[in-house]
Design a protein around this motif. Sequence first.
Motif, PDB file in Angstrom:
ATOM      1  N   TRP A  44      43.115  26.416  36.370  1.00  0.00           N
ATOM      2  CA  TRP A  44      41.927  26.954  35.714  1.00  0.00           C
ATOM      3  C   TRP A  44      42.237  28.312  35.101  1.00  0.00           C
ATOM      4  CZ3 TRP A  44      36.833  26.275  38.997  1.00  0.00           C
ATOM      5  CH2 TRP A  44      36.485  24.906  38.992  1.00  0.00           C
ATOM      6  N   SER A  45      41.608  28.597  33.976  1.00  0.00           N
ATOM      7  CA  SER A  45      41.729  29.907  33.350  1.00  0.00           C
ATOM      8  C   SER A  45      40.854  30.914  34.104  1.00  0.00           C
ATOM      9  CB  SER A  45      41.275  29.833  31.893  1.00  0.00           C
ATOM     10  OG  SER A  45      39.879  29.530  31.834  1.00  0.00           O
ATOM     11  N   GLU A  47      38.498  32.542  32.828  1.00  0.00           N
ATOM     12  CA  GLU A  47      37.113  32.278  32.406  1.00  0.00           C
ATOM     13  C   GLU A  47      36.485  31.150  33.216  1.00  0.00           C
ATOM     14  OE1 GLU A  47      39.690  32.721  30.362  1.00  0.00           O
ATOM     15  OE2 GLU A  47      39.102  34.704  29.599  1.00  0.00           O
ATOM     16  N   GLN A  48      37.257  30.096  33.482  1.00  0.00           N
ATOM     17  CA  GLN A  48      36.723  28.992  34.283  1.00  0.00           C
ATOM     18  C   GLN A  48      36.412  29.443  35.704  1.00  0.00           C
ATOM     19  OE1 GLN A  48      40.101  26.379  33.241  1.00  0.00           O
ATOM     20  NE2 GLN A  48      38.579  24.783  32.840  1.00  0.00           N
ATOM     21  N   ARG A  49      37.298  30.227  36.284  1.00  0.00           N
ATOM     22  CA  ARG A  49      37.056  30.734  37.638  1.00  0.00           C
ATOM     23  C   ARG A  49      35.830  31.647  37.658  1.00  0.00           C
ATOM     24  NH1 ARG A  49      42.644  33.413  38.417  1.00  0.00           N
ATOM     25  NH2 ARG A  49      43.395  32.370  36.540  1.00  0.00           N
ATOM     26  N   ARG A  51      33.265  31.610  35.633  1.00  0.00           N
ATOM     27  CA  ARG A  51      32.012  30.861  35.471  1.00  0.00           C
ATOM     28  C   ARG A  51      31.617  30.149  36.757  1.00  0.00           C
ATOM     29  NH1 ARG A  51      34.358  29.214  30.109  1.00  0.00           N
ATOM     30  NH2 ARG A  51      33.611  30.801  28.654  1.00  0.00           N
ATOM     31  N   SER A  86      39.299  29.515  43.705  1.00  0.00           N
ATOM     32  CA  SER A  86      38.680  30.486  42.804  1.00  0.00           C
ATOM     33  C   SER A  86      37.744  31.415  43.551  1.00  0.00           C
ATOM     34  CB  SER A  86      37.915  29.757  41.691  1.00  0.00           C
ATOM     35  OG  SER A  86      38.798  29.045  40.853  1.00  0.00           O
TER      36      SER A  86
END
Length: 354
Positions: A44-45, A47-49, A51, A86
């Motif tokens: 995951w990027s 940003e994904q983490r 969010r 995350s």
Amino acid sequence: MLDESKLEKEITTDAVDFSFGELLNLHRDGEIIIRPEYQRLFRWSTEQRSRLIESVLLRLPIPPIFLVENDSNILELIDGLQRTSSVLQFLDHTAIGEPELILSGCDILPALNGVKFSDLSTSLKFKIKRTPIRAIIIKKSGDQYVKYEMFKRLNTGGSLLSAQEIRNCSSRMVDGGEHFYSVIQNLANEQNFLKAIERLPDPSRERRGDEELVLRFFAVKNYRDGYKGNIEEWLDSYMEDVLLQHHAFDAASESGHFNRVFNLISAAFMDGAFSRFKSTGDSTGRLAPAYFEAVVGAVSDELPAIEGKDVSTLRAKLIDAFAHADFLASTGPGANSIEKFRKRIDVVKAYLLV
């Protein structure tokens, strides 16, 4: 009619709600194991983490995680690594050996961008730590094959894990599976093997393409008759047969043969063993799986006869084999047919034995 006796193979599970704070403490205490070597820890990027943290604060639904109970009653995370890691990274990045997570890309609560856990108010810290996530715990009792299939089905519906990562994780559902996976992993780090597969693209390597090539080697060597034209199903079937002891696999003997094969391949063909050659004799392009099958199949079958040959002669013979019309036809369109699979091995074998 349904054979109801098959229902006796059902597995036993418990459903538990853990808070993220509890998961962090259980991980610190070694009662829950997170194994990043089976699933890349952070695909995951940021940003994904971020969010996901935003979703936790908004109390949006979070999919459950799956854990399996091992023989020591320790719980091992087998699905939900990205979600769990995350949140744990945000709460205490040192617990999983990752850099501190600074949120970015939050669009519903943009004020979170640039924030780290220590910046939050006490109430928001508690809110994250006390947020529950449903955990499905698979008990150590139960039919091994059903547990193996269960993990595959949990993951094959999505695209987060590669086929080999799913195999690696699934293997832990079967007694002895961890040992078989460790053999694959260790052989994937052998220097002569690494030299031979240098042309494997980095994205493939990141998704365990190197380990899949080791498995493919043994499938070519031991399970050629099981090939039906679908590579993924063939590799799945071979690994399942080994894990469920339907097909013998002597780790010491097989590893020794693997190392002999790649000692020869790396010495004679270097990084051009599994790719095309230019007219100048230089290798070009990325590693081609069909070429890999052809070369390892031929060398493995005829190893004693080939080992004593001059390496420069072997390289010249391989270049000639790759240029042969029958080989080119067997690696072009429809290369995964059974006939072409066998043909390309036979062509390389014939050239190397001359």
